[in-house]
Design an enzyme around this catalytic site. Sequence first.
Site, PDB file in Angstrom:
ATOM      1  N   LYS A 114     -23.059 -16.686  -6.248  1.00 41.24           N
ATOM      2  CA  LYS A 114     -24.077 -17.729  -6.357  1.00 41.24           C
ATOM      3  C   LYS A 114     -23.452 -19.077  -6.672  1.00 41.24           C
ATOM      4  CE  LYS A 114     -28.170 -15.108  -7.639  1.00 41.24           C
ATOM      5  NZ  LYS A 114     -29.179 -14.877  -8.666  1.00 41.24           N
ATOM      6  N   LYS A 196     -26.742  -8.850   2.848  1.00 42.62           N
ATOM      7  CA  LYS A 196     -28.003  -8.239   2.409  1.00 42.62           C
ATOM      8  C   LYS A 196     -29.197  -9.150   2.713  1.00 42.62           C
ATOM      9  CE  LYS A 196     -29.019  -9.588  -2.248  1.00 42.62           C
ATOM     10  NZ  LYS A 196     -29.455  -9.361  -3.566  1.00 42.62           N
ATOM     11  N   LYS A 199     -33.842 -13.087  -0.550  1.00 39.74           N
ATOM     12  CA  LYS A 199     -34.929 -14.061  -0.669  1.00 39.74           C
ATOM     13  C   LYS A 199     -34.427 -15.481  -0.454  1.00 39.74           C
ATOM     14  CE  LYS A 199     -37.457 -11.850  -4.353  1.00 39.74           C
ATOM     15  NZ  LYS A 199     -37.432 -11.878  -5.804  1.00 39.74           N
TER      16      LYS A 199
HETATM   17  P1  AMP Z   1     -34.460  -9.961  -6.925  1.00 34.72           P
HETATM   18  O1  AMP Z   1     -35.436 -10.230  -5.866  1.00 34.72           O
HETATM   19  O2  AMP Z   1     -33.106 -10.535  -6.644  1.00 34.72           O
HETATM   20  O3  AMP Z   1     -34.980 -10.233  -8.303  1.00 34.72           O
HETATM   21  O4  AMP Z   1     -34.246  -8.392  -6.845  1.00 34.72           O
HETATM   22  C1  AMP Z   1     -35.209  -7.493  -7.276  1.00 34.72           C
HETATM   23  C2  AMP Z   1     -34.761  -6.064  -7.043  1.00 34.72           C
HETATM   24  O5  AMP Z   1     -34.679  -5.810  -5.643  1.00 34.72           O
HETATM   25  C3  AMP Z   1     -33.388  -5.712  -7.615  1.00 34.72           C
HETATM   26  O6  AMP Z   1     -33.442  -4.417  -8.146  1.00 34.72           O
HETATM   27  C4  AMP Z   1     -32.474  -5.793  -6.423  1.00 34.72           C
HETATM   28  O7  AMP Z   1     -31.363  -4.962  -6.568  1.00 34.72           O
HETATM   29  C5  AMP Z   1     -33.388  -5.317  -5.298  1.00 34.72           C
HETATM   30  N1  AMP Z   1     -33.031  -5.917  -3.990  1.00 34.72           N
HETATM   31  C6  AMP Z   1     -32.995  -7.233  -3.680  1.00 34.72           C
HETATM   32  N2  AMP Z   1     -32.606  -7.420  -2.394  1.00 34.72           N
HETATM   33  C7  AMP Z   1     -32.397  -6.168  -1.880  1.00 34.72           C
HETATM   34  C8  AMP Z   1     -31.983  -5.663  -0.594  1.00 34.72           C
HETATM   35  N3  AMP Z   1     -31.695  -6.482   0.419  1.00 34.72           N
HETATM   36  N4  AMP Z   1     -31.896  -4.326  -0.430  1.00 34.72           N
HETATM   37  C9  AMP Z   1     -32.192  -3.486  -1.444  1.00 34.72           C
HETATM   38  N5  AMP Z   1     -32.579  -3.891  -2.671  1.00 34.72           N
HETATM   39  C10 AMP Z   1     -32.681  -5.207  -2.901  1.00 34.72           C
END
Ligand code: AMP
Length: 336
Positions: A114, A196, A199
Site C-alpha cells: 500500500k 487479487k 476494492k
Molecule cells: P477488505 O475489503 O480489504 O476489508 O477485506 C475484507 C475481507 O475480504 C478480508 O477478510 C479479506 O481477506 C477478504 N478479501 C478481500 N479481497 C479478497 C479477494 N479478492 N479474494 C478473497 N478474499 C478477499
Amino acid sequence: MKHIVSGIKPSGDLNLGTYLGAIKNFVSLQERFSEHHFFLFIADLHAITVAQDPQKLRQATKNLAALYLACGLQEERLSLFVQSEVAAHTQMNYYLQCFAYMGELERMTQFKDKAQKQETGVSSALFTYPVLMAGDILLYDAEYVPVGDDQKQHLELTRDLATRMNNRFGELFVVPKPLIPKVGARIMGLQNPTKKMSKSDTNVKDIIYLLDPPNIIEKRIKSAVTDSEGTVRFDPQNKPGISNLLTIYAALESLSIEDTQARFESTSYADFKQAVADKIIEHLKPIQARYHELIGSSTLDDILNRGRDDASKIANKKAQTLAKRLGLGRNIKPSR
Ligand code: AMP
Ligand code: TRP
C-alpha cells in the site's frame, strides 16, 4: 460463550472477492459453529488510514451493514456494529502500540504494497494498521477469525502480540486462530488474474460488484481474460484466468475445485463463461433484493445500535482490565 470476530473496510463497494473470501464464509460458519457468538463490524477506522471522502465513507458504512445482513447472516448470535462507535477499539490500539515492534510492522507485506502504491502522504496509521486490527480481535477474546488469504500475516502478528502480553501480564487474551476458506480465499481480477480482485482497483473491468445488474455481470465475465488452450482446467500458474473462473464457480456452489473441473471438462470457454455468469447472477439475485429492502428500513439502525451496545460492554471491560494490569490511572474502588 466462545466468540468469532471479523471486520470489513467500508472503502468502495463490496465485490465478489470480499464476498467469497469473507462474507459467504461468515454465513456458513454461523451454521457450523452453532455455539459461538459472532462480532462482525464495519472497519471504518481502518478505512481512514488512507484518504476518504467523509460523505462517501458514511454511505459506504451503511451500505456494507445492509449487505452483511442481506447475505444471510442470522441476527441471533450476531452483534453487527460500526467499529468507530465502540471507543475501546481506539483505546486498545494505543495500548497495544506500546508493545508492537517497529521491526515486525515493517515486515507486513500489505503495508509495503500500500505504501508503495501511494507515493506521498503515507500515514502513520497505515503503518500501525495491523495493531488496530489485533486490538479488534483481542478485545473480544475471539477464538476464530474468518478472513481471506491476504490477512494471514496480520493474524500471525495478532497471535504474537497476544502471547507476548500474556507472558508479561498474566493470562489476558485468547490467542486467536485464522479461518481461511479452502476455496475462494483469493479471488483474482478478471482482466488481470494474477492480481487479487480489490476494492481499490481502478480498472472496473477486473471487478464484479455485489450490486451489479445481470447485464454487467454477464459482460464482465464474457470479457474475462482466458488463454488459447481451450480446455477448462485448473492450473493457476499457466491458466490464471480460467482457474479464477473455476474458483468463483466452485466457491459459489460450495463445490471442490476437482468436482467443478470435472463438470466443465468438455465445455467450450464460451459455454463455461455463460455458466459462471448465470451462477453469479442467480446467487446474487436474492442478496440484491434483500439489500434494497434493508437499506431503506429502520431495522438496520436498530440492529447496529444493539450491536454497538453488546460490543461496548465486552470491549470496555477488556480495555479496563488491560489498563489495570499496565498500571494506568488510579486504583479507585468503584463508587456505590
Ligand atoms: P477488505 O475489503 O480489504 O476489508 O477485506 C475484507 C475481507 O475480504 C478480508 O477478510 C479479506 O481477506 C477478504 N478479501 C478481500 N479481497 C479478497 C479477494 N479478492 N479474494 C478473497 N478474499 C478477499
Ligand atoms: N484488515 C482487514 C482487511 O483489510 C479488515 C479487518 C479489520 C479485520 N479488523 C479486523 C478482519 C479484525 C478480521 C478481524 O480485510
